[in-house]
Design an enzyme around this catalytic site. Sequence first.
Site, PDB file in Angstrom:
ATOM      1  N   HIS A 169      65.002  11.657  80.761  1.00 38.09           N
ATOM      2  CA  HIS A 169      64.937  13.012  80.192  1.00 38.09           C
ATOM      3  C   HIS A 169      65.713  13.984  81.082  1.00 38.09           C
ATOM      4  CE1 HIS A 169      60.736  11.716  78.604  1.00 38.09           C
ATOM      5  NE2 HIS A 169      61.529  11.789  77.546  1.00 38.09           N
ATOM      6  N   LYS A 207      47.871  12.565  68.524  1.00 38.45           N
ATOM      7  CA  LYS A 207      48.165  11.445  69.434  1.00 38.45           C
ATOM      8  C   LYS A 207      47.626  11.773  70.810  1.00 38.45           C
ATOM      9  CE  LYS A 207      52.443   9.532  70.045  1.00 38.45           C
ATOM     10  NZ  LYS A 207      53.876   9.402  69.727  1.00 38.45           N
ATOM     11  N   ARG A 224      69.087   6.665  72.999  1.00 41.40           N
ATOM     12  CA  ARG A 224      69.155   5.501  73.890  1.00 41.40           C
ATOM     13  C   ARG A 224      69.811   4.310  73.220  1.00 41.40           C
ATOM     14  NH1 ARG A 224      62.909   5.907  75.307  1.00 41.40           N
ATOM     15  NH2 ARG A 224      63.042   6.207  73.070  1.00 41.40           N
ATOM     16  N   SER A 236      58.729   7.014  78.404  1.00 42.10           N
ATOM     17  CA  SER A 236      57.488   7.456  79.053  1.00 42.10           C
ATOM     18  C   SER A 236      56.392   6.408  78.864  1.00 42.10           C
ATOM     19  CB  SER A 236      57.011   8.786  78.456  1.00 42.10           C
ATOM     20  OG  SER A 236      57.980   9.772  78.631  1.00 42.10           O
TER      21      SER A 236
HETATM   22  O1  PNS Z   1      59.185  12.840  72.803  1.00 46.17           O
HETATM   23  P1  PNS Z   1      59.095  12.677  71.333  1.00 46.17           P
HETATM   24  O2  PNS Z   1      57.756  12.124  70.936  1.00 46.17           O
HETATM   25  O3  PNS Z   1      60.244  11.897  70.765  1.00 46.17           O
HETATM   26  O4  PNS Z   1      59.184  14.154  70.717  1.00 46.17           O
HETATM   27  C1  PNS Z   1      59.181  14.340  69.338  1.00 46.17           C
HETATM   28  C2  PNS Z   1      59.228  15.829  69.014  1.00 46.17           C
HETATM   29  C3  PNS Z   1      58.023  16.551  69.615  1.00 46.17           C
HETATM   30  C4  PNS Z   1      60.489  16.441  69.552  1.00 46.17           C
HETATM   31  C5  PNS Z   1      59.216  15.917  67.478  1.00 46.17           C
HETATM   32  O5  PNS Z   1      58.153  15.178  66.959  1.00 46.17           O
HETATM   33  C6  PNS Z   1      59.139  17.329  66.980  1.00 46.17           C
HETATM   34  O6  PNS Z   1      60.129  18.032  66.941  1.00 46.17           O
HETATM   35  N1  PNS Z   1      57.905  17.761  66.635  1.00 46.17           N
HETATM   36  C7  PNS Z   1      57.630  19.105  66.200  1.00 46.17           C
HETATM   37  C8  PNS Z   1      57.134  19.120  64.761  1.00 46.17           C
HETATM   38  C9  PNS Z   1      58.307  19.151  63.795  1.00 46.17           C
HETATM   39  O7  PNS Z   1      59.137  20.017  63.835  1.00 46.17           O
HETATM   40  N2  PNS Z   1      58.317  18.139  62.907  1.00 46.17           N
HETATM   41  C10 PNS Z   1      59.326  17.991  61.890  1.00 46.17           C
HETATM   42  C11 PNS Z   1      60.534  17.204  62.384  1.00 46.17           C
HETATM   43  S1  PNS Z   1      61.689  17.006  61.099  1.00 46.17           S
END
Ligand code: PNS
Length: 159
Positions: A17, A41, A90, A127
């Site tokens: 990250h 979660k 990745r 992570s």
């Molecule tokens: O580290 P991660 O789990 O890949 O992060 C995912 C994250 C938090 C960036 C993604 O789930 C997100 O943007 N969540 C916010 C809710 C949202 O906007 N959802 C619609 C996405 S199209």
Amino acid sequence: MRRVVCPGSFDPVTNGHLDIISRAAQLYDEVVVAVGGNPAKSTLFTPAERVDLIREATRKLDNVRVDQFSGLIVDFCRTNDISAIVKGLRAVTDFDYEMQMAQMNYSQAGVETLFMTTNPLYAFLSSSLVKEFCKFGGDVSGLVPPTVLDRLAGRLTQP
Ligand code: PNS
């Protein structure tokens, strides 16, 4: 000002990250690291702890700020005058879901997503794997910043 966001759950932040965040900070005037995730979660660290760990790890990067968000990332972008999301990719396994989110965010809110290829040194890193490896006594010292290493050890050895 060219401001972008690096969103994620960062539970905890890894060197992968940080590689993306620091490279984005060289390209844009300001990078906002937005700590979010799915409230359903369970996580090892609270949102406030995750924010603190990233702040500590990025304290030498003057144009990086760390914030917490809930709800949609596109709403966070609108409130913070951010026009693009920067994400690390990745491998092909990341691609489908990331592409879907990027297209949703663009089609519904006009927010662009820019993908940055992960440094091959960190292509395997996540992570979840860090937590699992550390939990069973593995050495993750080259994979996370020192403060995360300390906190991980403390947290994962608690009964
Ligand atoms: O580290 P991660 O789990 O890949 O992060 C995912 C994250 C938090 C960036 C993604 O789930 C997100 O943007 N969540 C916010 C809710 C949202 O906007 N959802 C619609 C996405 S199209």
